[in-house]
Design a protein around this motif. Structure first.
Motif, PDB file in Angstrom:
ATOM      1  N   PRO A  85     -30.829  20.111 -14.692  1.00 18.20           N
ATOM      2  CA  PRO A  85     -31.609  19.101 -13.997  1.00 18.20           C
ATOM      3  C   PRO A  85     -31.923  19.520 -12.562  1.00 18.20           C
ATOM      4  N   THR A  86     -33.024  19.005 -12.044  1.00 13.29           N
ATOM      5  CA  THR A  86     -33.389  19.275 -10.663  1.00 13.29           C
ATOM      6  C   THR A  86     -32.245  18.889  -9.732  1.00 13.29           C
ATOM      7  N   GLY A  87     -31.839  19.802  -8.888  1.00 16.85           N
ATOM      8  CA  GLY A  87     -30.750  19.515  -7.966  1.00 16.85           C
ATOM      9  C   GLY A  87     -29.375  19.694  -8.570  1.00 16.85           C
ATOM     10  N   GLY A  88     -29.326  19.934  -9.887  1.00 13.89           N
ATOM     11  CA  GLY A  88     -28.041  20.137 -10.534  1.00 13.89           C
ATOM     12  C   GLY A  88     -27.248  18.872 -10.768  1.00 13.89           C
ATOM     13  N   PHE A  89     -27.862  17.688 -10.614  1.00 15.24           N
ATOM     14  CA  PHE A  89     -27.139  16.439 -10.815  1.00 15.24           C
ATOM     15  C   PHE A  89     -26.828  16.226 -12.291  1.00 15.24           C
ATOM     16  N   GLY A  90     -25.753  15.517 -12.540  1.00 12.94           N
ATOM     17  CA  GLY A  90     -25.388  15.121 -13.885  1.00 12.94           C
ATOM     18  C   GLY A  90     -24.565  13.859 -13.806  1.00 12.94           C
ATOM     19  N   ASP A 122     -18.543  13.379  -5.520  1.00 15.05           N
ATOM     20  CA  ASP A 122     -17.645  13.476  -4.380  1.00 15.05           C
ATOM     21  C   ASP A 122     -18.350  14.037  -3.151  1.00 15.05           C
ATOM     22  N   ALA A 123     -19.686  14.048  -3.185  1.00 11.40           N
ATOM     23  CA  ALA A 123     -20.466  14.512  -2.039  1.00 11.40           C
ATOM     24  C   ALA A 123     -21.592  13.535  -1.749  1.00 11.40           C
ATOM     25  N   LEU A 171     -22.834  21.416   1.713  1.00  9.74           N
ATOM     26  CA  LEU A 171     -23.358  21.982   0.470  1.00  9.74           C
ATOM     27  C   LEU A 171     -24.477  22.975   0.750  1.00  9.74           C
ATOM     28  N   THR A 172     -25.203  22.742   1.826  1.00 11.17           N
ATOM     29  CA  THR A 172     -26.265  23.635   2.283  1.00 11.17           C
ATOM     30  C   THR A 172     -26.218  23.634   3.810  1.00 11.17           C
ATOM     31  N   PRO A 173     -26.962  24.507   4.463  1.00 15.07           N
ATOM     32  CA  PRO A 173     -26.999  24.480   5.927  1.00 15.07           C
ATOM     33  C   PRO A 173     -27.540  23.176   6.503  1.00 15.07           C
ATOM     34  N   VAL A 227     -33.500   9.098   1.866  1.00 12.01           N
ATOM     35  CA  VAL A 227     -34.121  10.376   1.541  1.00 12.01           C
ATOM     36  C   VAL A 227     -33.208  11.495   2.009  1.00 12.01           C
ATOM     37  N   GLU A 228     -33.039  12.499   1.191  1.00 13.93           N
ATOM     38  CA  GLU A 228     -32.357  13.718   1.644  1.00 13.93           C
ATOM     39  C   GLU A 228     -33.210  14.904   1.239  1.00 13.93           C
ATOM     40  N   ILE A 229     -33.335  15.836   2.180  1.00 18.18           N
ATOM     41  CA  ILE A 229     -34.152  17.022   1.967  1.00 18.18           C
ATOM     42  C   ILE A 229     -33.280  18.263   2.103  1.00 18.18           C
ATOM     43  N   GLU A 230     -33.044  18.921   1.009  1.00 19.17           N
ATOM     44  CA  GLU A 230     -32.260  20.159   0.955  1.00 19.17           C
ATOM     45  C   GLU A 230     -30.853  19.999   1.523  1.00 19.17           C
ATOM     46  N   GLU A 231     -30.298  18.807   1.451  1.00 20.82           N
ATOM     47  CA  GLU A 231     -28.912  18.601   1.889  1.00 20.82           C
ATOM     48  C   GLU A 231     -27.915  18.884   0.777  1.00 20.82           C
TER      49      GLU A 231
END
Length: 252
Positions: A118-123, A128-129, A160-162, A185-189
């Motif tokens: 899935p987009t973003g790896g969510f499942g 916990d983040a 998780l990312t910069p 909204v979160e962008i590349e977080e």
């Protein structure tokens, strides 16, 4: 005995995370245990239906879907929510999710995804983040400050990312905006190249949210339209008879 239980659950998790059947030797190596121990635990899991043995190795068994159905039943998560997420995915053109705050934890309860992974790896499962996800932010924003900081103290705020926000003060300032706007909204977080948007389901006494994840380029073109589609989904979920039962009241 507790160690055996932990290893058995680790085996189950390892098989679940694999794209296909996994040989016993590979599982033993991943867990750092002897092959005989792995076979003994795999035998128990297979006998109970949680795993099946195939020519290529071990795969999830037919008991697994029943566990998921039981989970959905206990969460009072009816088929109508899943069907709505599927329709929303088609309308919004993005992977969609349904999340909740429950007993001090935040979890994704259901999702409708077109991409694999899935987009973003969510499942589905515990998140916990939440400080780095849109659904987490919209749920954290609705919590009393004390409950929010209890969650963050327990879960931590790892990067998780910069672009991940790792400062409680910075996050509090952002969440104030979420409460004003009614959208997070979160962008590349949480993942590079991915943006997410979420809105809270307007049900008194419950903390649930619907969200969408999509490639950053798509979000820049269609972000407002996706947010509006989610607002419509949230309103429809709120109209369900059992909407307030999925998540208990917030703690103070």
């Amino acid at each position: 005995m507790p160690q055996s239980v932990d290893r058995a659950l680790d085996l189950l998790d390892a098989v679940a995370a694999s794209p296909g059947p996994v040989p016993a030797k590979v599982l033993a190596r991943r867990l750092g245990c002897g092959l005989s121990t792995a076979y003994e635990l795999l035998g128990s899991l297979t006998a109970r239906g949680h795993l099946v043995r195939t020519p290529g190795g071990y795969a999830l068994g037919y008991r697994t879907p029943e566990l998921h159905r039981s989970f959905r039943r206990q969460m009072r998560l009816g088929d109508e929510v899943q069907e709505l997420l599927v329709r929303a995915r088609r309308t919004a053109g993005a992977d969609t999710y349904y999340s909740a705050y429950r007993d001090g934890d935040i979890a994704v309860l259901a999702g409708a995804t077109a991409a694999d992974p899935p987009t973003g790896g969510f499942g589905t499962g515990q998140d916990d983040a939440a400080h780095a996800t849109a659904h987490g932010k919209v749920l954290l924003a609705a919590l009393p400050r004390a409950a929010r900081h209890r969650y963050l103290d327990a879960a931590g705020m790892r990067a998780l990312t910069p672009r991940t926000i790792t400062s409680p003060e910075h996050l509090d300032a952002q969440l104030a905006g979420v409460r004003r706007e009614g959208v997070a909204v979160e962008i590349e977080e949480s993942a590079a190249g991915v943006a997410c948007v979420a809105v809270r389901v307007p049900v008194r006494g419950a903390l649930t949210a619907v969200s969408a994840a999509l490639p950053l380029a798509d979000f820049r073109r269609r972000g407002p339209a996706v947010a509006e589609a989610l607002r419509q989904v949230a309103a429809e979920v709120a109209s369900f008879p059992n909407a307030a039962d999925i998540s208990p009241s917030t703690d103070g």
